[in-house]
Design an enzyme around this catalytic site. Structure first.
Site, mmCIF file in Angstrom:
data_model
loop_
_atom_site.group_PDB
_atom_site.id
_atom_site.type_symbol
_atom_site.label_atom_id
_atom_site.label_comp_id
_atom_site.label_asym_id
_atom_site.label_seq_id
_atom_site.Cartn_x
_atom_site.Cartn_y
_atom_site.Cartn_z
ATOM 1 N N GLY A 26 2.129 4.558 -0.958
ATOM 2 C CA GLY A 26 1.680 5.638 -1.837
ATOM 3 C C GLY A 26 0.177 5.838 -1.910
ATOM 4 O O GLY A 26 -0.299 6.657 -2.703
ATOM 5 N N THR A 27 -0.585 5.153 -1.054
ATOM 6 C CA THR A 27 -2.052 5.305 -1.134
ATOM 7 C C THR A 27 -2.498 6.744 -0.847
ATOM 8 O O THR A 27 -3.344 7.296 -1.548
ATOM 9 C CB THR A 27 -2.785 4.367 -0.149
ATOM 10 O OG1 THR A 27 -2.241 4.544 1.146
ATOM 11 C CG2 THR A 27 -2.680 2.920 -0.561
ATOM 12 N N THR A 47 0.826 -1.215 0.000
ATOM 13 C CA THR A 47 0.000 0.000 0.000
ATOM 14 C C THR A 47 0.861 1.267 0.000
ATOM 15 O O THR A 47 0.392 2.331 0.393
ATOM 16 C CB THR A 47 -0.914 0.014 1.242
ATOM 17 O OG1 THR A 47 -0.087 -0.162 2.407
ATOM 18 C CG2 THR A 47 -1.962 -1.084 1.198
HETATM 19 N N1 LIG Z 1 -6.226 -1.987 2.105
HETATM 20 C C1 LIG Z 1 -7.020 -1.062 1.571
HETATM 21 N N2 LIG Z 1 -8.075 -1.402 0.798
HETATM 22 C C2 LIG Z 1 -8.878 -0.466 0.241
HETATM 23 N N3 LIG Z 1 -8.684 0.866 0.401
HETATM 24 C C3 LIG Z 1 -7.646 1.279 1.150
HETATM 25 C C4 LIG Z 1 -6.759 0.351 1.779
HETATM 26 N N4 LIG Z 1 -5.792 1.061 2.439
HETATM 27 C C5 LIG Z 1 -6.072 2.363 2.227
HETATM 28 N N5 LIG Z 1 -7.194 2.509 1.471
HETATM 29 C C6 LIG Z 1 -7.773 3.772 0.970
HETATM 30 O O1 LIG Z 1 -6.683 4.510 0.440
HETATM 31 C C7 LIG Z 1 -6.874 5.909 0.633
HETATM 32 C C8 LIG Z 1 -5.697 6.460 1.430
HETATM 33 O O2 LIG Z 1 -5.928 6.183 2.800
HETATM 34 P P1 LIG Z 1 -4.835 5.955 3.905
HETATM 35 O O3 LIG Z 1 -5.568 6.053 5.213
HETATM 36 O O4 LIG Z 1 -4.075 4.707 3.605
HETATM 37 O O5 LIG Z 1 -3.910 7.209 3.678
HETATM 38 P P2 LIG Z 1 -2.473 7.516 4.241
HETATM 39 O O6 LIG Z 1 -2.275 6.876 5.570
HETATM 40 O O7 LIG Z 1 -2.289 8.991 4.131
HETATM 41 O O8 LIG Z 1 -1.565 6.797 3.181
HETATM 42 P P3 LIG Z 1 0.003 6.484 3.338
HETATM 43 O O9 LIG Z 1 0.037 5.131 4.048
HETATM 44 O O10 LIG Z 1 0.431 6.423 1.903
HETATM 45 O O11 LIG Z 1 0.624 7.598 4.128
HETATM 46 C C9 LIG Z 1 -8.227 6.027 1.345
HETATM 47 O O12 LIG Z 1 -9.223 6.209 0.368
HETATM 48 C C10 LIG Z 1 -8.378 4.675 2.031
HETATM 49 O O13 LIG Z 1 -9.719 4.353 2.321
#
Ligand SMILES: Nc1ncnc2c1ncn2[C@@H]1O[C@H](COP(=O)(O)OP(=O)(O)OP(=O)(O)O)[C@@H](O)[C@H]1O
Ligand SMILES: Cc1ncc(CO)c(N)n1
Length: 262
Positions: free
Chosen positions: A206-207, A204
Site C-alpha cells: 500500500g505504499t 510495504t
Molecule cells: N522501504 C522503504 N523505505 C522508505 N521509503 C519507501 C520504502 N519503500 C517505498 N518507499 C517510499 O514509498 C513511496 C511509494 O513508492 P513505491 O516506489 O514503493 O511505490 P509503488 O511501487 O507504486 O508502491 P506499491 O508497491 O504499493 O505499488 C515513495 O515515496 C517511496 O520512496
C-alpha cells in the site's frame, strides 16, 4: 472541513486501494470519499481475482458526489479499462475539477493486472492532462517512457519525458531503487529530490496508494505541490516505519495520526 475523493479499486485486505486512501485521508485530518472502480479479491500474498464495475455506476457515483459536494482534491488509482477511463475523464472535465493526482497503477506487486495493457494509452492520453501530479513508480515510468530506469539521472530524464504527456508535475518514485528511497519531482522547469533512508521492512503493502493519497490530501489543504510532496514523503516514511506483519505475506503500512505531527 477539507474534502478529498479517491477514485480507485477496493483491496479486500485493507492495505492498498480505496482502503489505504481513506485511511490516509483520515490520518491527515481530511474527510474522505470514495468512488469504487473495481473490486479485487486480495490478501497479503497477492491478488486472486478482479471484477470491474459497470462504467454507468462509476459515472453515477462520481456525479452523486460532484452534484452535491465541493471536492478539494481527487486521487485516481486503479482504473482497469478504457471505458472506465473514458467515463472518469468526461466527468472530471465537465466539472472542471482541480487538484487531481493520478497514480498510474498498472500491476500489483505480486504481478496481477490492475490495468488492462490496451488501456495504458487511454490512461496517459485522457487522465495525465487533467493531473496536477502523476506518480509513476520505476516500473510504470519504464513502461510509459520505454526506457530502462535504475539511476537518479534516468529518473530525472523519465520525469521530463512524462511531463510532456500533459501533467503539470511528475513524481517518479524510487521505492524500488537500491539504497535510499528517493523520489524525483519535476514541475516542467526544475527538479527536486526527496530523500529518506530506506526503512528495512518486508511490509510495504500500500505504499504507492498511500503516497498519492497523501499528496492529494495536502493539495486539498492548500499546500503548493512541493510542500504537498514533502508532506506525503514524511507521512509515508512514518507509515512504513510502523508497518506490521499481517497474514502470511507482505503486511500493510500503518496509518496512525499520532505519529504525524502537522
Ligand atoms: N522501504 C522503504 N523505505 C522508505 N521509503 C519507501 C520504502 N519503500 C517505498 N518507499 C517510499 O514509498 C513511496 C511509494 O513508492 P513505491 O516506489 O514503493 O511505490 P509503488 O511501487 O507504486 O508502491 P506499491 O508497491 O504499493 O505499488 C515513495 O515515496 C517511496 O520512496
Ligand atoms: C485495489 C488496488 N489498487 C492498487 C494496488 C497497488 O498497490 C493494489 N494492490 N490494489
Amino acid at each position: 472541513m477539507i474534502k478529498v475523493l479517491t477514485i480507485a479499486g477496493s483491496d479486500s485486505s485493507g492495505g492498498a486501494g480505496i482502503q489505504a486512501d481513506l485511511k490516509t485521508f483520515s490520518a491527515l485530518g481530511t474527510y474522505g470519499m470514495s468512488v469504487i472502480t473495481a473490486v479485487t479479491a486480495q490478501n497479503t500474498r497477492g491478488v486472486s481475482s478482479v471484477r470491474e464495475l459497470d462504467p454507468e455506476i462509476i459515472r453515477e457515483q462520481i456525479s452523486a458526489i460532484f452534484e452535491d459536494i465541493q471536492v478539494d482534491a481527487v486521487k485516481i488509482g486503479m482504473v482497469f479499462n478504457t471505458t472506465i477511463i473514458d467515463s472518469i475523464a468526461e466527468i472530471l472535465l465537465k466539472h472542471r475539477i482541480k487538484n487531481i493526482v493520478v497514480d498510474p497503477v498498472m500491476v500489483s506487486t505480486s504481478g496481477y493486472t490492475l490495468l488492462q495493457p490496451q488501456a495504458r494509452e487511454a490512461l496517459i492520453r485522457e487522465l495525465f492532462p487533467l493531473a496536477e501530479v502523476v506518480t509513476p513508480n520505476l516500473w510504470e515510468a519504464e513502461v510509459i517512457t520505454g526506457e530502462k530506469i535504475s539511476t537518479l539521472p534516468a529518473m530525472e530524464k523519465a520525469a521530463m519525458t512524462i511531463s510532456l504527456l500533459g501533467s503539470k508535475n511528475v513524481v517518479v518514485k524510487g521505492g524500488h531503487l537500491e539504497g535510499d528511497a528517493v523520489d524525483v519531482l519535476y514541475n516542467g522547469k526544475s527538479f527536486r529530490h526527496f530523500f529518506s533512508d530506506r526503512v528495512s521492512t518486508p511490509h510495504t503493502h500500500g505504499t504507492g496508494c498511500t503516497f498519492s493519497s497523501a499528496i492529494a490530501a495536502f493539495l486539498a489543504k492548500g499546500c503548493p505541490v512541493e510542500e504537498a510532496v514533502a508532506g506525503a514523503k514524511e507521512y509515508i516514511n512514518g507509515a512504513i516505519a510502523h508497518a506490521f506483519p499481517l497474514g502470511q505475506g507482505v503486511g500493510p503500512i500503518h496509518h496512525f495520526y499520532q505519529f504525524y505531527k502537522a
